[in-house]
Design an enzyme around this catalytic site. Sequence first.
Site, PDB file in Angstrom:
ATOM      1  N   PHE A   1       0.877  -1.171   0.000  1.00  0.00           N
ATOM      2  CA  PHE A   1       0.000   0.000   0.000  1.00  0.00           C
ATOM      3  C   PHE A   1       0.915   1.222   0.000  1.00  0.00           C
ATOM      4  O   PHE A   1       1.416   1.629   1.053  1.00  0.00           O
ATOM      5  CB  PHE A   1      -0.833  -0.082   1.285  1.00  0.00           C
TER       6      PHE A   1
ATOM      7  N   GLY B   1       9.692  -9.413  35.398  1.00  0.00           N
ATOM      8  CA  GLY B   1      10.923  -8.944  36.035  1.00  0.00           C
ATOM      9  C   GLY B   1      12.057  -8.898  35.025  1.00  0.00           C
ATOM     10  O   GLY B   1      11.838  -8.652  33.837  1.00  0.00           O
TER      11      GLY B   1
ATOM     12  N   LEU C   1       1.289   4.676  -0.114  1.00  0.00           N
ATOM     13  CA  LEU C   1       0.635   5.982   0.045  1.00  0.00           C
ATOM     14  C   LEU C   1       1.613   7.010   0.631  1.00  0.00           C
ATOM     15  O   LEU C   1       1.828   8.083   0.062  1.00  0.00           O
ATOM     16  CB  LEU C   1      -0.593   5.813   0.963  1.00  0.00           C
TER      17      LEU C   1
ATOM     18  N   GLU D   1      -0.786   3.154  10.081  1.00  0.00           N
ATOM     19  CA  GLU D   1      -2.211   3.158   9.685  1.00  0.00           C
ATOM     20  C   GLU D   1      -2.951   4.330  10.361  1.00  0.00           C
ATOM     21  O   GLU D   1      -4.127   4.247  10.679  1.00  0.00           O
ATOM     22  CB  GLU D   1      -2.853   1.819  10.039  1.00  0.00           C
TER      23      GLU D   1
ATOM     24  N   ASP E   1      -9.903   3.065   6.564  1.00  0.00           N
ATOM     25  CA  ASP E   1     -10.960   2.746   7.544  1.00  0.00           C
ATOM     26  C   ASP E   1     -10.961   1.242   7.823  1.00  0.00           C
ATOM     27  O   ASP E   1     -10.999   0.807   8.979  1.00  0.00           O
ATOM     28  CB  ASP E   1     -12.338   3.157   7.006  1.00  0.00           C
TER      29      ASP E   1
ATOM     30  N   SER F   1      -2.187   7.738  16.765  1.00  0.00           N
ATOM     31  CA  SER F   1      -3.282   7.932  17.736  1.00  0.00           C
ATOM     32  C   SER F   1      -3.852   9.340  17.620  1.00  0.00           C
ATOM     33  O   SER F   1      -5.052   9.553  17.798  1.00  0.00           O
ATOM     34  CB  SER F   1      -2.774   7.696  19.161  1.00  0.00           C
TER      35      SER F   1
END
Length: 380
Positions: A123, A338, A125, A362, A239, A365
């Site tokens: 992809f 630990g 882009l 993708e 999406d 956030s």
Amino acid sequence: MEFALTETQQQIREAARAFSRDVVAPRARKTDREERFPAEVYRQMGELGLLGVNVPAALGGAEAGVVSYSLAMIEVAAACASTSVGMAVTNMCAELICAYGNDAQRQKYVTALVSGKAVAGAFALSEPHAGSDPGAGHTTAVKKGDRWVINGTKQWITSGAYAGVIVVWARTSPTGNKGLSCFIVEGGAKGLTPGKPEDKMGLRGSNTVQLTFDGVEVGDDAVLGKLGDGFKLAMIALDGGRIGIASQACGVGRAAIEASVKYVKERQAFGHPIGDFQALRFMLADMQTQQQAAELLTWRAATLKQQGVPFTREASMAKLFASEMSNKVCDKAVQLHGGYGYLDEFPVERMLRDARVQTIYEGTSEIQRLVIAREILKNQ
Ligand code: CAA
């Protein structure tokens, strides 16, 4: 509201679980440490239908729907996140060509992607200066006679050096988002050069490269969708792609919890298995609660997509929550282990490194929050 899985969903999950246990998990550590791109695994995944879970059977897909796709992604990601990202991008490219390609494009490229013959899809882009803002891309496609000539550089391309089918965004007119169009380019095309694999913190078995297009020529039959609709196609694909990455995050989170449960039952301190201590039990309780909340958000977005209703906001919410969850859960998993959690010998170290990119790729956030806020303001 229905929480039970259908028979098809159960079958896909079982098939993906068995394959992940028998084939993907045993090589996950080497895939990461030796940066081995799992090409042979993708070929086997193609035979099982895992590269086109939501693609019609007539084109070689499993035709099992979006929830099944999420379930399968979770299983593969729980075994090996590196392997799952190539699976996610291949499914995303196959679905995009399925939805917007003409018959010839579907027959040629979707079948190659879902069967594994193309090894993987890519992809293309993002560009070196344009990640969150793909509308600022500089790559151009200029018509010369009956050929399109593509020039430019794409960045962060998953499976880029191996992909047989590459969906590429290029500028066909200078006007912002609306100047972008989408093309299908075959791996190995003349003028297409993959760069050196990026030396990444995690997902080291996934191949991430720059792709240079230096006069790559394609015909009109390579144009995907309408000229000028490229940006919208990218948004629509992303999406769905965000459900894939949310699922990946759920899988990695689940695997980190499973490894932690095993460890706290075995490891002794002060004469007890450490799982007897309340501090660690509280940690496990929070990890499991967050992981299951992420799954529910992800499956809700998947269900909406499957029903053919808008799901942009839900996909971004799932991607945002699940990716942040997997980072927190993997961090806690290392803490629970630990000092051993910091060693290559225990899988949680790899999981924490693999989880880190999930809040970035993708759509970061911050981009997910932007999308969610815009959808809330638009719809209320
Ligand atoms: N579905 C359909 N159409 C959409 C859409 C959607 N989800 N989102 C936007 N559009 C349409 C808009 O309706 C608008 O159409 P009109 O011009 O006709 O009105 C057009 O697209 C432009 O939309 P915006 O004005 O909202 O565009 P923007 O420039 O403000 O950007 C953005 C919006 C959400 C920030 C977007 O740029 C974005 O998602 N950025 C993040 C990119 C990203 O996720 N990159 C990841 C790279 S791929 C990757 O990581 C894959 C991998 O290898 C794992």
